[in-house]
Write a protein that holds these residues in place. Structure first.
Motif, PDB file in Angstrom:
ATOM      1  N   GLN A 273       0.824  -1.218   0.000  1.00  0.00           N
ATOM      2  CA  GLN A 273       0.000   0.000   0.000  1.00  0.00           C
ATOM      3  C   GLN A 273       0.855   1.264   0.000  1.00  0.00           C
ATOM      4  N   ARG A 274       2.168   1.107  -0.210  1.00  0.00           N
ATOM      5  CA  ARG A 274       3.089   2.234  -0.146  1.00  0.00           C
ATOM      6  C   ARG A 274       3.471   2.700  -1.546  1.00  0.00           C
ATOM      7  N   THR A 275       3.219   3.948  -1.872  1.00  0.00           N
ATOM      8  CA  THR A 275       3.644   4.522  -3.142  1.00  0.00           C
ATOM      9  C   THR A 275       4.972   5.242  -2.932  1.00  0.00           C
ATOM     10  N   LEU A 276       5.966   4.894  -3.732  1.00  0.00           N
ATOM     11  CA  LEU A 276       7.295   5.479  -3.561  1.00  0.00           C
ATOM     12  C   LEU A 276       7.265   6.978  -3.824  1.00  0.00           C
ATOM     13  N   GLN A 277       8.019   7.714  -3.030  1.00  0.00           N
ATOM     14  CA  GLN A 277       8.186   9.142  -3.228  1.00  0.00           C
ATOM     15  C   GLN A 277       9.339   9.344  -4.201  1.00  0.00           C
ATOM     16  N   ILE A 278       9.020   9.828  -5.395  1.00  0.00           N
ATOM     17  CA  ILE A 278      10.012   9.946  -6.458  1.00  0.00           C
ATOM     18  C   ILE A 278      10.337  11.421  -6.697  1.00  0.00           C
ATOM     19  N   SER A 279      11.622  11.762  -6.638  1.00  0.00           N
ATOM     20  CA  SER A 279      12.043  13.149  -6.824  1.00  0.00           C
ATOM     21  C   SER A 279      11.871  13.572  -8.279  1.00  0.00           C
ATOM     22  N   SER A 280      11.949  14.863  -8.529  1.00  0.00           N
ATOM     23  CA  SER A 280      11.795  15.373  -9.887  1.00  0.00           C
ATOM     24  C   SER A 280      12.916  14.874 -10.798  1.00  0.00           C
ATOM     25  N   ASN A 281      14.130  14.754 -10.249  1.00  0.00           N
ATOM     26  CA  ASN A 281      15.242  14.242 -11.052  1.00  0.00           C
ATOM     27  C   ASN A 281      15.010  12.789 -11.442  1.00  0.00           C
ATOM     28  N   ASP A 282      14.538  11.992 -10.471  1.00  0.00           N
ATOM     29  CA  ASP A 282      14.270  10.589 -10.758  1.00  0.00           C
ATOM     30  C   ASP A 282      13.093  10.439 -11.701  1.00  0.00           C
ATOM     31  N   ALA A 283      12.110  11.316 -11.551  1.00  0.00           N
ATOM     32  CA  ALA A 283      10.947  11.266 -12.434  1.00  0.00           C
ATOM     33  C   ALA A 283      11.373  11.449 -13.884  1.00  0.00           C
ATOM     34  N   ALA A 284      12.362  12.319 -14.114  1.00  0.00           N
ATOM     35  CA  ALA A 284      12.872  12.526 -15.478  1.00  0.00           C
ATOM     36  C   ALA A 284      13.515  11.251 -16.011  1.00  0.00           C
ATOM     37  N   SER A 285      14.228  10.512 -15.152  1.00  0.00           N
ATOM     38  CA  SER A 285      14.845   9.248 -15.567  1.00  0.00           C
ATOM     39  C   SER A 285      13.793   8.198 -15.896  1.00  0.00           C
ATOM     40  N   LEU A 286      12.736   8.136 -15.084  1.00  0.00           N
ATOM     41  CA  LEU A 286      11.697   7.135 -15.301  1.00  0.00           C
ATOM     42  C   LEU A 286      10.900   7.401 -16.563  1.00  0.00           C
ATOM     43  N   ARG A 287      10.920   8.652 -17.031  1.00  0.00           N
ATOM     44  CA  ARG A 287      10.176   8.960 -18.254  1.00  0.00           C
ATOM     45  C   ARG A 287      10.817   8.314 -19.482  1.00  0.00           C
ATOM     46  N   ASN A 288      12.023   7.849 -19.334  1.00  0.00           N
ATOM     47  CA  ASN A 288      12.694   7.135 -20.425  1.00  0.00           C
ATOM     48  C   ASN A 288      12.887   5.677 -20.022  1.00  0.00           C
ATOM     49  N   THR A 289      11.772   4.950 -19.941  1.00  0.00           N
ATOM     50  CA  THR A 289      11.793   3.558 -19.491  1.00  0.00           C
ATOM     51  C   THR A 289      11.676   2.620 -20.686  1.00  0.00           C
ATOM     52  N   ILE A 290      12.615   1.703 -20.793  1.00  0.00           N
ATOM     53  CA  ILE A 290      12.650   0.746 -21.902  1.00  0.00           C
ATOM     54  C   ILE A 290      11.830  -0.491 -21.539  1.00  0.00           C
ATOM     55  N   ILE A 291      11.013  -0.957 -22.494  1.00  0.00           N
ATOM     56  CA  ILE A 291      10.361  -2.262 -22.349  1.00  0.00           C
ATOM     57  C   ILE A 291      11.204  -3.259 -23.127  1.00  0.00           C
ATOM     58  N   ASP A 292      11.772  -4.246 -22.447  1.00  0.00           N
ATOM     59  CA  ASP A 292      12.758  -5.116 -23.084  1.00  0.00           C
ATOM     60  C   ASP A 292      12.495  -6.575 -22.725  1.00  0.00           C
ATOM     61  N   SER A 293      12.124  -7.366 -23.726  1.00  0.00           N
ATOM     62  CA  SER A 293      11.919  -8.798 -23.490  1.00  0.00           C
ATOM     63  C   SER A 293      13.236  -9.550 -23.346  1.00  0.00           C
ATOM     64  N   GLY A 294      14.347  -8.906 -23.702  1.00  0.00           N
ATOM     65  CA  GLY A 294      15.646  -9.565 -23.644  1.00  0.00           C
ATOM     66  C   GLY A 294      16.453  -9.263 -22.398  1.00  0.00           C
ATOM     67  N   THR A 295      15.886  -8.481 -21.459  1.00  0.00           N
ATOM     68  CA  THR A 295      16.519  -8.228 -20.155  1.00  0.00           C
ATOM     69  C   THR A 295      15.735  -8.997 -19.105  1.00  0.00           C
TER      70      THR A 295
END
Length: 412
Positions: A273-295
């Motif tokens: 039930q805990r939502t992680l507190q994500i900083s603005s810098n980290d939020a920018a990193s998460l906006r470039n998330t790869i979907i990869d079936s090979g990882t």
């Protein structure tokens, strides 16, 4: 006769509604395709160059490119549905069998959405790893031709395949594609298990998706089976849409590095039930998330992973700690416990209010009852790995630039 006519009318209605959906509001992401096509065309002879896809040309090409692929007893753009397996030969990855050459040689390849180039090990081998299938011998195929242009496919884990671009017939179920472009690898090394090569399903013009765009409308979906005993699938075209059509989708975004991988915006993570507190810098990193079936396992930026690990440790505080395993540094001894009752669930939140719900089997990876590890790791890139995609229908609509998730049944 009345029953036949009723069924025929239903088919006509379905085709009208489906094609209205497919063609109604589509736009092509042409910039990346054109740039990669120009790079590839500089390497290839004019007779083998890749088409430049444009908003007008792409749809007129549908009929023209259809002649490159042959389907027996299939509707236009229907597409095959191939079996997808989790096998030891894939080194914790997923494999699919396709045919190369004339006569056709069936080869088992690693299925990879994180790269674009399809390659197989070819004779003569300067440096080939051991594979389960016989190594492909170009001299035994009457439809093989070689471009004599060298290329090396490099991967994030330092694996590589090096050789020459070649052309031959690719067979997927009843579909045949003449002059399919792939890399004949003569010098290959890395974590490929014992597969014959890699089926690259990235975004570039040399990928399977682009080379079959006239047949399958740049639609594909898959469901990764959670165990070796279960069977998943990889589907294309209308078959993909009918099998995996989600209720809601999240936008696909352009690859910021120009490698034509599939990126989405990951906007949050909830564990228990805990939502992680994500900083603005980290939020920018998460906006470039790869979907990869090979990882294999999901990778997160250092500070996001640190908080996820901290919250997970709070949930698991009463259990004894176990040694780390590979990149997984957060492990517990859960011998004698039912994992579903002690491991918290997790939700990955994406743009457009799209949620990917992970049960306990996708949150952790069990090497044994005494070593159950959080199936996430720290990395410089954010990657949704195949362990977190298991038993989920994932539908990619390249033309409309979106990807959708729905609960799969390939684990049953």
């Amino acid at each position: 006769m009345g029953c036949f006519m009723a069924n025929f009318c239903r088919l006509l209605c379905f085709c009208f509604l489906f094609f209205s959906f497919v063609f109604g509001a589509r736009e092509l992401a042409v910039a990346d395709d054109r740039q990669h096509a120009e790079e590839m065309n500089s390497l290839l002879p004019a007779s083998k160059s890749f088409p430049n896809f444009t908003n007008e040309g792409s749809r007129s090409q549908l009929g023209q490119d259809q002649s490159k692929g042959r389907s027996v007893f299939s509707l236009p753009f229907e597409g095959p549905k191939l079996s997808l397996q989790k096998k030891p030969i894939g080194d914790d990855n997923y494999v699919v069998t396709v045919g190369f050459g004339t006569p056709k040689r069936d080869l088992t390849l690693m299925f990879d959405t994180g790269s674009s180039t399809t390659w197989i090990q070819c004779k003569p081998c300067m440096n080939c790893y051991d594979q389960e299938d016989p190594i492909f011998d170009p001299s035994q195929s009457s439809t093989f031709s070689n471009s004599s242009h060298p290329y090396t496919q490099n991967y994030h884990d330092k694996s590589y395949a090096s050789g020459y671009f070649a052309y031959d017939t690719l067979t997927m179920a009843t579909y045949e594609f003449k002059d399919f472009t792939f890399l004949c690898g003569h010098n290959n090394s890395g974590l490929f298990g014992a597969v014959a090569g890699v089926l690259g399903i990235g975004l570039s013009n040399d990928s399977l998706i682009s080379q079959t765009s006239g047949n399958f409308l740049r639609l594909f979906c898959y469901c990764l089976p959670p165990t070796e005993a279960s069977s998943g699938f990889l589907a294309f075209g209308i078959t993909a849409a009918l099998t995996c059509l989600p209720r809601i989708s999240t936008p696909l975004i352009s690859d910021p590095d120009g490698f034509n991988r599939y990126f989405v915006n990951l906007v949050g993570i909830t564990i228990g039930q805990r939502t992680l507190q994500i900083s603005s810098n980290d939020a920018a990193s998460l906006r470039n998330t790869i979907i990869d079936s090979g990882t294999h396992i999901t990778r997160l930026p250092a500070t996001v992973y640190s908080e996820l690990r901290s919250v997970f440790n709070e949930f698991m505080a009463k259990f004894p700690v176990a040694p780390r395993f590979g990149k997984m540094d957060t492990c517990y001894n859960l011998a004698g416990y039912d994992l579903s009752s002690v491991v918290p669930s997790m939700i990955l939140h994406f743009d457009n209010s799209v949620d990917l719900n992970l049960d306990h089997d996708s949150v952790v990876l069990s090497e044994s009852e005494s070593q159950v590890c959080l199936a996430f790791a720290e990395d410089t890139e954010t990657i949704i790995g195949n362990h977190q995609q298991r038993n989920v229908n994932v539908l990619y609509d390249i033309i409309d630039k979106k990807v959708g998730f729905s609960r799969g049944t390939c684990g049953s």
